[in-house]
Scaffold this motif. Sequence first.
Motif, PDB file in Angstrom:
ATOM      1  N   ALA A 156      18.923  48.988   2.122  1.00  0.00           N
ATOM      2  CA  ALA A 156      18.550  48.120   0.999  1.00  0.00           C
ATOM      3  C   ALA A 156      19.351  46.822   1.012  1.00  0.00           C
ATOM      4  O   ALA A 156      18.810  45.753   0.713  1.00  0.00           O
ATOM      5  CB  ALA A 156      18.762  48.846  -0.323  1.00  0.00           C
ATOM      6  N   ASN A 157      20.617  46.900   1.362  1.00  0.00           N
ATOM      7  CA  ASN A 157      21.488  45.725   1.282  1.00  0.00           C
ATOM      8  C   ASN A 157      21.411  44.813   2.490  1.00  0.00           C
ATOM      9  O   ASN A 157      21.756  43.639   2.383  1.00  0.00           O
ATOM     10  CB  ASN A 157      22.950  46.164   1.090  1.00  0.00           C
ATOM     11  N   GLN A 158      20.980  45.312   3.635  1.00  0.00           N
ATOM     12  CA  GLN A 158      21.078  44.520   4.857  1.00  0.00           C
ATOM     13  C   GLN A 158      19.740  44.147   5.479  1.00  0.00           C
ATOM     14  O   GLN A 158      19.697  43.728   6.632  1.00  0.00           O
ATOM     15  CB  GLN A 158      21.956  45.253   5.875  1.00  0.00           C
ATOM     16  N   ASN A 159      18.666  44.287   4.719  1.00  0.00           N
ATOM     17  CA  ASN A 159      17.351  43.931   5.240  1.00  0.00           C
ATOM     18  C   ASN A 159      16.705  42.843   4.397  1.00  0.00           C
ATOM     19  O   ASN A 159      17.136  42.562   3.289  1.00  0.00           O
ATOM     20  CB  ASN A 159      16.449  45.169   5.296  1.00  0.00           C
ATOM     21  N   ALA A 160      15.657  42.283   4.954  1.00  0.00           N
ATOM     22  CA  ALA A 160      14.908  41.212   4.292  1.00  0.00           C
ATOM     23  C   ALA A 160      14.177  41.756   3.068  1.00  0.00           C
ATOM     24  O   ALA A 160      13.979  42.961   2.918  1.00  0.00           O
ATOM     25  CB  ALA A 160      13.912  40.604   5.270  1.00  0.00           C
ATOM     26  N   ASP A 161      13.752  40.840   2.211  1.00  0.00           N
ATOM     27  CA  ASP A 161      13.038  41.213   0.992  1.00  0.00           C
ATOM     28  C   ASP A 161      11.794  42.051   1.283  1.00  0.00           C
ATOM     29  O   ASP A 161      11.462  42.962   0.523  1.00  0.00           O
ATOM     30  CB  ASP A 161      12.634  39.962   0.202  1.00  0.00           C
ATOM     31  N   THR A 162      11.117  41.747   2.381  1.00  0.00           N
ATOM     32  CA  THR A 162       9.913  42.502   2.745  1.00  0.00           C
ATOM     33  C   THR A 162      10.249  43.981   2.938  1.00  0.00           C
ATOM     34  O   THR A 162       9.543  44.857   2.433  1.00  0.00           O
ATOM     35  CB  THR A 162       9.312  41.955   4.060  1.00  0.00           C
ATOM     36  N   ARG A 188      12.856  45.537   1.739  1.00  0.00           N
ATOM     37  CA  ARG A 188      13.265  46.102   0.443  1.00  0.00           C
ATOM     38  C   ARG A 188      12.044  46.459  -0.403  1.00  0.00           C
ATOM     39  O   ARG A 188      12.054  47.453  -1.128  1.00  0.00           O
ATOM     40  CB  ARG A 188      14.191  45.132  -0.293  1.00  0.00           C
ATOM     41  N   SER A 189      10.986  45.669  -0.304  1.00  0.00           N
ATOM     42  CA  SER A 189       9.744  46.002  -1.013  1.00  0.00           C
ATOM     43  C   SER A 189       9.153  47.301  -0.470  1.00  0.00           C
ATOM     44  O   SER A 189       8.692  48.151  -1.237  1.00  0.00           O
ATOM     45  CB  SER A 189       8.722  44.877  -0.867  1.00  0.00           C
ATOM     46  N   LYS A 224      11.067  50.261  -1.808  1.00  0.00           N
ATOM     47  CA  LYS A 224      10.677  50.628  -3.168  1.00  0.00           C
ATOM     48  C   LYS A 224       9.316  51.331  -3.172  1.00  0.00           C
ATOM     49  O   LYS A 224       9.141  52.362  -3.828  1.00  0.00           O
ATOM     50  CB  LYS A 224      10.642  49.371  -4.032  1.00  0.00           C
ATOM     51  N   PRO A 282      10.411  44.095   9.856  1.00  0.00           N
ATOM     52  CA  PRO A 282       9.379  44.111   8.804  1.00  0.00           C
ATOM     53  C   PRO A 282       7.995  44.547   9.282  1.00  0.00           C
ATOM     54  O   PRO A 282       7.238  45.136   8.510  1.00  0.00           O
ATOM     55  CB  PRO A 282       9.345  42.663   8.312  1.00  0.00           C
TER      56      PRO A 282
END
Length: 139
Positions: free
Chosen positions: A62-68, A70-71, A74, A22
Amino acid sequence: GMHALATEQVLSHFDRDPLIHPSGGGQVLRSLVQLLEPLVDASPSDSPSTYLQAVRAINRIANQNADTVRSFLKEAGMLDLRDGLLIHSLKLPLTVEGAFAIMQGFSFEWVAEKPAFREANGLAHLLHMFHAFPEQYDL
């Protein structure tokens, strides 16, 4: 040329290891977008394998990382790029293997809901792919 080789190497890396730390995720993903964007404008006579490898790599990230991360994904426009690459791959001349690769593991529900899919005549390209391989009931 060199861009194709670099793209292939980077996609191969993310296929093996999709995890992004991240702390540098935003810069990594912005750089990845810059590397992959030229694929959308490439000649439609190119092989779909690079496009499909890019879509698969973006999905894995997208599927294998933390929400941070994924943000960051995007924010960098990576999801829109993924959709564009998927639509672009539908326009390419496909073999049976290429058509199976497109269909395997991808949900077109989320793509079909997007205006870009409709504007690019994505449904017509998808139907053309099915029509091109009528003997392939597994598609």
